[in-house]
Design a protein around this motif. Structure first.
Motif, PDB file in Angstrom:
ATOM      1  N   VAL A  20       0.851  -1.188   0.000  1.00 23.97           N
ATOM      2  CA  VAL A  20       0.000   0.000   0.000  1.00 23.97           C
ATOM      3  C   VAL A  20       0.889   1.241   0.000  1.00 23.97           C
ATOM      4  CG1 VAL A  20      -1.650   1.349   1.352  1.00 23.97           C
ATOM      5  CG2 VAL A  20      -1.906  -1.133   1.185  1.00 23.97           C
ATOM      6  N   ASN A  21       0.595   2.174  -0.876  1.00 26.52           N
ATOM      7  CA  ASN A  21       1.335   3.443  -0.886  1.00 26.52           C
ATOM      8  C   ASN A  21       0.870   4.274   0.314  1.00 26.52           C
ATOM      9  OD1 ASN A  21       2.462   5.941  -1.297  1.00 26.52           O
ATOM     10  ND2 ASN A  21       1.846   6.115  -3.433  1.00 26.52           N
ATOM     11  N   PRO A  22       1.702   4.432   1.342  1.00 28.40           N
ATOM     12  CA  PRO A  22       1.253   5.102   2.564  1.00 28.40           C
ATOM     13  C   PRO A  22       1.037   6.603   2.398  1.00 28.40           C
ATOM     14  CG  PRO A  22       3.595   4.659   2.672  1.00 28.40           C
ATOM     15  CD  PRO A  22       3.101   3.986   1.428  1.00 28.40           C
ATOM     16  N   ALA A  23       1.537   7.169   1.299  1.00 26.91           N
ATOM     17  CA  ALA A  23       1.370   8.605   1.086  1.00 26.91           C
ATOM     18  C   ALA A  23      -0.060   8.971   0.700  1.00 26.91           C
ATOM     19  CB  ALA A  23       2.335   9.091   0.011  1.00 26.91           C
ATOM     20  N   LEU A  24      -0.791   8.032   0.097  1.00 26.85           N
ATOM     21  CA  LEU A  24      -2.118   8.349  -0.421  1.00 26.85           C
ATOM     22  C   LEU A  24      -3.091   8.745   0.694  1.00 26.85           C
ATOM     23  CD1 LEU A  24      -2.528   5.548  -3.121  1.00 26.85           C
ATOM     24  CD2 LEU A  24      -1.722   7.913  -3.404  1.00 26.85           C
ATOM     25  N   PHE A  25      -3.038   8.024   1.814  1.00 31.57           N
ATOM     26  CA  PHE A  25      -3.947   8.307   2.925  1.00 31.57           C
ATOM     27  C   PHE A  25      -3.713   9.715   3.473  1.00 31.57           C
ATOM     28  CE2 PHE A  25      -4.941   8.429   7.454  1.00 31.57           C
ATOM     29  CZ  PHE A  25      -6.244   7.975   7.480  1.00 31.57           C
ATOM     30  N   SER A  26      -2.467  10.048   3.747  1.00 33.35           N
ATOM     31  CA  SER A  26      -2.177  11.342   4.352  1.00 33.35           C
ATOM     32  C   SER A  26      -2.482  12.495   3.397  1.00 33.35           C
ATOM     33  CB  SER A  26      -0.720  11.417   4.807  1.00 33.35           C
ATOM     34  OG  SER A  26       0.159  11.288   3.717  1.00 33.35           O
ATOM     35  N   ARG A  27      -2.175  12.299   2.117  1.00 33.73           N
ATOM     36  CA  ARG A  27      -2.449  13.366   1.149  1.00 33.73           C
ATOM     37  C   ARG A  27      -3.947  13.619   1.015  1.00 33.73           C
ATOM     38  NH1 ARG A  27       1.803  11.141  -3.440  1.00 33.73           N
ATOM     39  NH2 ARG A  27       3.712  11.874  -2.405  1.00 33.73           N
ATOM     40  N   GLU A  28      -4.732  12.539   0.975  1.00 31.05           N
ATOM     41  CA  GLU A  28      -6.182  12.719   0.878  1.00 31.05           C
ATOM     42  C   GLU A  28      -6.732  13.350   2.146  1.00 31.05           C
ATOM     43  OE1 GLU A  28     -10.330  10.267   0.019  1.00 31.05           O
ATOM     44  OE2 GLU A  28      -8.430   9.166   0.139  1.00 31.05           O
ATOM     45  N   LEU A  29      -6.207  12.935   3.308  1.00 32.96           N
ATOM     46  CA  LEU A  29      -6.650  13.517   4.575  1.00 32.96           C
ATOM     47  C   LEU A  29      -6.392  15.019   4.602  1.00 32.96           C
ATOM     48  CD1 LEU A  29      -7.768  12.924   7.440  1.00 32.96           C
ATOM     49  CD2 LEU A  29      -5.398  12.613   8.170  1.00 32.96           C
ATOM     50  N   MET A  30      -5.242  15.450   4.089  1.00 31.54           N
ATOM     51  CA  MET A  30      -4.920  16.879   4.071  1.00 31.54           C
ATOM     52  C   MET A  30      -5.746  17.637   3.038  1.00 31.54           C
ATOM     53  SD  MET A  30      -2.828  17.704   6.465  1.00 31.54           S
ATOM     54  CE  MET A  30      -4.076  16.731   7.333  1.00 31.54           C
ATOM     55  N   ARG A  31      -5.996  17.018   1.893  1.00 29.88           N
ATOM     56  CA  ARG A  31      -6.869  17.673   0.902  1.00 29.88           C
ATOM     57  C   ARG A  31      -8.252  17.875   1.484  1.00 29.88           C
ATOM     58  NH1 ARG A  31      -4.384  14.109  -2.847  1.00 29.88           N
ATOM     59  NH2 ARG A  31      -6.188  12.726  -2.718  1.00 29.88           N
ATOM     60  N   ASN A  32      -8.748  16.864   2.173  1.00 28.80           N
ATOM     61  CA  ASN A  32     -10.067  16.977   2.774  1.00 28.80           C
ATOM     62  C   ASN A  32     -10.078  18.032   3.885  1.00 28.80           C
ATOM     63  OD1 ASN A  32     -11.143  14.980   1.124  1.00 28.80           O
ATOM     64  ND2 ASN A  32     -10.673  13.333   2.563  1.00 28.80           N
ATOM     65  N   SER A  33      -9.006  18.119   4.636  1.00 28.40           N
ATOM     66  CA  SER A  33      -8.911  19.141   5.678  1.00 28.40           C
ATOM     67  C   SER A  33      -9.006  20.529   5.074  1.00 28.40           C
ATOM     68  CB  SER A  33      -7.594  18.996   6.450  1.00 28.40           C
ATOM     69  OG  SER A  33      -7.525  17.761   7.123  1.00 28.40           O
ATOM     70  N   SER A  34      -8.313  20.742   3.972  1.00 26.42           N
ATOM     71  CA  SER A  34      -8.368  22.037   3.299  1.00 26.42           C
ATOM     72  C   SER A  34      -9.765  22.318   2.759  1.00 26.42           C
ATOM     73  CB  SER A  34      -7.344  22.078   2.160  1.00 26.42           C
ATOM     74  OG  SER A  34      -6.034  21.950   2.657  1.00 26.42           O
ATOM     75  N   SER A  35     -10.404  21.277   2.229  1.00 27.30           N
ATOM     76  CA  SER A  35     -11.733  21.448   1.645  1.00 27.30           C
ATOM     77  C   SER A  35     -12.780  21.826   2.691  1.00 27.30           C
ATOM     78  CB  SER A  35     -12.165  20.160   0.937  1.00 27.30           C
ATOM     79  OG  SER A  35     -11.301  19.838  -0.125  1.00 27.30           O
ATOM     80  N   PHE A  36     -12.650  21.255   3.903  1.00 30.92           N
ATOM     81  CA  PHE A  36     -13.640  21.498   4.949  1.00 30.92           C
ATOM     82  C   PHE A  36     -13.310  22.690   5.843  1.00 30.92           C
ATOM     83  CE2 PHE A  36     -14.603  16.890   4.270  1.00 30.92           C
ATOM     84  CZ  PHE A  36     -15.944  17.039   3.968  1.00 30.92           C
ATOM     85  N   LEU A  37     -12.207  23.374   5.552  1.00 34.48           N
ATOM     86  CA  LEU A  37     -11.753  24.441   6.443  1.00 34.48           C
ATOM     87  C   LEU A  37     -12.812  25.513   6.668  1.00 34.48           C
ATOM     88  CD1 LEU A  37      -9.543  25.772   8.101  1.00 34.48           C
ATOM     89  CD2 LEU A  37      -8.633  26.768   5.994  1.00 34.48           C
ATOM     90  N   LYS A  38     -13.546  25.877   5.612  1.00 31.80           N
ATOM     91  CA  LYS A  38     -14.548  26.937   5.727  1.00 31.80           C
ATOM     92  C   LYS A  38     -15.953  26.379   5.929  1.00 31.80           C
ATOM     93  CE  LYS A  38     -11.878  30.265   3.029  1.00 31.80           C
ATOM     94  NZ  LYS A  38     -11.860  31.185   1.853  1.00 31.80           N
ATOM     95  N   ASP A  39     -16.037  25.093   6.233  1.00 28.34           N
ATOM     96  CA  ASP A  39     -17.336  24.481   6.483  1.00 28.34           C
ATOM     97  C   ASP A  39     -17.974  25.100   7.721  1.00 28.34           C
ATOM     98  OD1 ASP A  39     -19.024  22.207   7.902  1.00 28.34           O
ATOM     99  OD2 ASP A  39     -18.953  21.703   5.763  1.00 28.34           O
ATOM    100  N   GLU A  40     -19.280  25.366   7.618  1.00 25.43           N
ATOM    101  CA  GLU A  40     -19.985  26.028   8.722  1.00 25.43           C
ATOM    102  C   GLU A  40     -19.940  25.191  10.002  1.00 25.43           C
ATOM    103  OE1 GLU A  40     -24.490  27.721   9.740  1.00 25.43           O
ATOM    104  OE2 GLU A  40     -23.908  27.241   7.673  1.00 25.43           O
ATOM    105  N   GLU A  41     -20.018  23.879   9.872  1.00 22.89           N
ATOM    106  CA  GLU A  41     -19.976  23.013  11.048  1.00 22.89           C
ATOM    107  C   GLU A  41     -18.608  23.036  11.724  1.00 22.89           C
ATOM    108  OE1 GLU A  41     -20.724  18.305  12.269  1.00 22.89           O
ATOM    109  OE2 GLU A  41     -20.918  18.972  10.198  1.00 22.89           O
TER     110      GLU A  41
END
Length: 258
Positions: A20-41
């Motif tokens: 398993v490429n271990p970089a994929l999980f962390s990169r997706e987690l960070m992309r999602n963090s950036s995407s949800f940064l301005k989420d109202e919740e």
């Protein structure tokens, strides 16, 4: 919110053995963090941000993670899972530091794609009030296992800016990590936990020393006050005290150990 600081450390060995490429999980987690940064919740809460980012991550893997959000009031809110670190340096001293989370020595908590892993509920959550001029140094355990606080302070004081400081810290951590004669923070901690050379080597005066080879991620930021308008058509006024508006100069550097 004025700023978000994200640091990831990969858990590479176990996943590499499973092809398993271990970089994929962390990169997706960070992309999602950036995407949800301005989420109202989310509303500026790093723990809720971690919850939503983790739930949206479909890649297989695991990682330690630290998320820090700096509000315009100067409050830095932090959510950390594992042994990434964050230190605030003020006037040549470490005035704030977060401790690692470990199951046992050298086995940190991790956010994971597996049900048995940790979640946002396991995060260490804290906050610190920052001031103009404060330096934030955050990174993976590859940084803090190989560099002492005084070395961090010295590099920060001698660097012309955050970019130079981040690169210098990453390079010094890499240098120490491969130095078998360096009595590193990692080796000192290992000895304090009961790990050492065999008894017959102790008789000869030897002890467990050396750096820890690891992936190294470093993020350095400096707090600066900025001028903001009183209103859309008004004059510019510098905010003071608790109403201070905050800007951040940020740089990051990485060193990868094969």
């Amino acid at each position: 919110m004025a700023f978000i600081l994200l640091v990831i450390l990969l858990s590479t060995d176990r996943w590499a053995q499973k092809d398993v490429n271990p970089a994929l999980f962390s990169r997706e987690l960070m992309r999602n963090s950036s995407s949800f940064l301005k989420d109202e919740e989310v509303n500026g809460d790093p723990q809720i941000l971690l919850m939503k980012a983790h739930a949206a991550t479909s890649s297989i893997g695991s990682a330690t993670v630290i998320i820090a959000v700096l509000e315009k009031t100067g409050t830095l809110k932090i959510a950390s899972v594992g042994d990434c670190g964050l230190k605030v340096i003020r006037k040549g001293q470490v005035m704030f530091s977060i401790p690692p989370q470990e199951h046992y020595f050298d086995c940190p908590y991790q956010i994971s794609s597996e049900a048995a892993g940790q979640t946002y509920q396991d995060a260490l959550v804290c906050s610190v009030n920052l001031m103009d001029g404060d330096m934030i140094v955050s990174g993976s355990d590859g940084l803090f296992d190989n560099i002492f606080d005084q070395e961090i302070i010295s590099i920060i004081s001698e660097s012309s800016g955050v970019d130079e400081a981040a690169k210098a810290l990453a390079e010094l951590a890499r240098k120490h990590s491969v130095d078998v004669t360096f009595d590193s923070p990692y080796s000192m901690e290992a000895r304090s936990r009961g790990f050492d050379v065999p008894w017959w080597k102790k008789v000869l005066g030897a002890k467990l020393i050396g750096g820890k080879m690891d992936d190294i991620t470093v993020v350095v930021a400096q707090v600066k006050t900025v001028a903001v308008p009183e209103d859309e058509g008004g004059d510019i006024e510098e905010q003071k005290g608790n109403e201070q508006s905050i800007a951040i100069s940020v740089s990051s550097a990485e060193q990868n150990e094969e």
